[in-house]
Design an enzyme around this catalytic site. Structure first.
Site, PDB file in Angstrom:
ATOM      1  N   PRO A   2       0.831  -1.210   0.000  1.00 28.77           N
ATOM      2  CA  PRO A   2       0.000   0.000   0.000  1.00 28.77           C
ATOM      3  C   PRO A   2       0.863   1.256   0.000  1.00 28.77           C
ATOM      4  O   PRO A   2       1.804   1.375   0.774  1.00 28.77           O
ATOM      5  CB  PRO A   2      -0.789  -0.133   1.312  1.00 28.77           C
ATOM      6  CG  PRO A   2      -0.823  -1.594   1.590  1.00 28.77           C
ATOM      7  CD  PRO A   2       0.493  -2.116   1.106  1.00 28.77           C
ATOM      8  N   GLU A   3       0.555   2.183  -0.907  1.00 26.01           N
ATOM      9  CA  GLU A   3       1.305   3.420  -1.011  1.00 26.01           C
ATOM     10  C   GLU A   3       0.456   4.574  -0.489  1.00 26.01           C
ATOM     11  O   GLU A   3      -0.621   4.361   0.053  1.00 26.01           O
ATOM     12  CB  GLU A   3       1.716   3.648  -2.472  1.00 26.01           C
ATOM     13  CG  GLU A   3       2.601   2.549  -3.050  1.00 26.01           C
ATOM     14  CD  GLU A   3       4.012   2.545  -2.449  1.00 26.01           C
ATOM     15  OE1 GLU A   3       4.360   3.492  -1.709  1.00 26.01           O
ATOM     16  OE2 GLU A   3       4.765   1.604  -2.720  1.00 26.01           O
ATOM     17  N   HIS A  91      -5.106 -13.832  10.472  1.00 30.74           N
ATOM     18  CA  HIS A  91      -3.991 -12.911  10.616  1.00 30.74           C
ATOM     19  C   HIS A  91      -4.386 -11.579  11.261  1.00 30.74           C
ATOM     20  O   HIS A  91      -3.751 -10.554  11.008  1.00 30.74           O
ATOM     21  CB  HIS A  91      -3.330 -12.666   9.267  1.00 30.74           C
ATOM     22  CG  HIS A  91      -2.755 -13.902   8.652  1.00 30.74           C
ATOM     23  ND1 HIS A  91      -1.658 -14.550   9.177  1.00 30.74           N
ATOM     24  CD2 HIS A  91      -3.150 -14.634   7.576  1.00 30.74           C
ATOM     25  CE1 HIS A  91      -1.382 -15.616   8.442  1.00 30.74           C
ATOM     26  NE2 HIS A  91      -2.265 -15.685   7.467  1.00 30.74           N
ATOM     27  N   ARG A 110       1.666 -10.981   6.312  1.00 32.33           N
ATOM     28  CA  ARG A 110       3.129 -11.082   6.232  1.00 32.33           C
ATOM     29  C   ARG A 110       3.850 -10.364   7.370  1.00 32.33           C
ATOM     30  O   ARG A 110       5.049 -10.437   7.490  1.00 32.33           O
ATOM     31  CB  ARG A 110       3.617 -10.565   4.872  1.00 32.33           C
ATOM     32  CG  ARG A 110       3.086 -11.394   3.705  1.00 32.33           C
ATOM     33  CD  ARG A 110       3.752 -11.036   2.404  1.00 32.33           C
ATOM     34  NE  ARG A 110       5.174 -11.356   2.402  1.00 32.33           N
ATOM     35  CZ  ARG A 110       5.999 -11.095   1.390  1.00 32.33           C
ATOM     36  NH1 ARG A 110       5.530 -10.492   0.304  1.00 32.33           N
ATOM     37  NH2 ARG A 110       7.271 -11.423   1.456  1.00 32.33           N
ATOM     38  N   LYS A 151      23.399  15.342  -7.277  1.00 33.17           N
ATOM     39  CA  LYS A 151      22.984  13.941  -7.183  1.00 33.17           C
ATOM     40  C   LYS A 151      23.198  13.231  -8.524  1.00 33.17           C
ATOM     41  O   LYS A 151      22.779  13.714  -9.575  1.00 33.17           O
ATOM     42  CB  LYS A 151      21.497  13.835  -6.809  1.00 33.17           C
ATOM     43  CG  LYS A 151      21.160  14.336  -5.404  1.00 33.17           C
ATOM     44  CD  LYS A 151      21.689  13.406  -4.343  1.00 33.17           C
ATOM     45  CE  LYS A 151      21.090  13.700  -2.968  1.00 33.17           C
ATOM     46  NZ  LYS A 151      21.226  15.077  -2.518  1.00 33.17           N
TER      47      LYS A 151
END
Length: 270
Positions: A2-3, A91, A110, A151
């Site tokens: 999930p973002e 879970h 997980r 960078k």
């Protein structure tokens, strides 16, 4: 994983269901996530009232009178609000029972998610060095351009760095760079301020569109109501290897950058 849009969707879904609700009991069923769930939460949160919920990067912050519950969904985490008579699933790790016969449950197969606590006027170290929110006024072309000076890393890895800007995950980085016409292989420090101005707008647009469409359907993400997002249906480059570009006559390519899959059109991204 999930973002930011998925976490924002979760936050918006939780707000009307938990704000101003009093916690009647707290249950820790499986304490081991990325870090152990603090056992004091069972007593600390009992009889407290949830004041508000907010988001910082990919963390959900649930406010109480003397502190905040800090939650991260990890790779497979989800939060639901259901009747307290609904059976637990395999879970489920954590549960807040509320005063209207519902409960908020944290589910994570997980176990890469986290549930932590920070007192008022304190801040967890993992929140201290985060960059600006991408949808805030603080995030603009000047922010990116200055951070990129010197960078040599590629620009996709650069905008995915949470110290530079938070919440631009792998899918959204590929999509934003495509809209901006910028190659993901371009060096961050060799990108002009004008191009960063375009990229900032594209990042904001992509994230807002994903939030409005409920996030993506990748992996195990679902919103509070158990529904998948729909933004995945309108992705332009991600997971479209060898398919035609929808902007030019090019073909979408896949490369690996920093151990993450990157999708782009070599013809119109430069």
């Amino acid at each position: 994983m999930p973002e930011l849009p998925e976490v924002e969707t979760t936050k918006r879904g939780l707000e009307p269901l938990i704000i101003k609700r009093k916690i009647t009991s707290v249950h820790i069923y499986k304490k081991k996530l990325r870090w152990e769930i603090p056992k004091h939460l069972v007593t600390t949160l009992k009889n407290q009232t949830i004041q508000k919920i907010s988001r910082r990067a990919k963390y959900l912050l649930v406010d109480f009178s003397d502190g905040q519950l800090v939650m991260h969904l990890g790779m497979t985490g989800s939060i639901s609000v259901v009747s307290d008579s609904e059976p637990l699933k395999k879970h489920h790790h954590f549960e807040l029972k509320l005063d209207n016969n519902t409960c908020m449950r944290f589910h994570d197969p997980r176990r890469f998610g986290s549930i932590l606590w920070q007192k008022n006027n304190e801040q967890l170290s993992l929140l201290k060095k985060l960059g600006p929110e991408p949808l805030s006024y603080e995030f603009d072309e000047g922010t990116l351009f200055e951070a990129a000076i010197g960078k040599t890393i590629n620009i996709k890895t650069f905008i995915m760095d949470s110290h530079v800007v938070v919440g631009v995950g792998n899918i959204y980085a590929s999509e934003s760079l495509f809209r901006a016409g910028i190659s993901p292989k371009r060096k961050a420090g060799k990108t002009s301020k004008k191009r960063y101005q375009i990229l900032v707008k594209c990042i904001k647009d992509v994230l807002l569109e994903s939030i409005n469409n409920g996030g993506t359907t990748l992996n195990d993400f679902s919103n509070v109501g158990g529904e998948a997002g729909y933004f995945y249906q309108i992705l332009s480059v991600y997971d479209r290897k060898d398919r035609p570009c929808n902007r030019c006559s090019g073909t979408i390519k896949k490369i690996v950058q920093n151990q993450r899959a990157t999708y782009y059109c070599p013809k119109c991204q430069h």
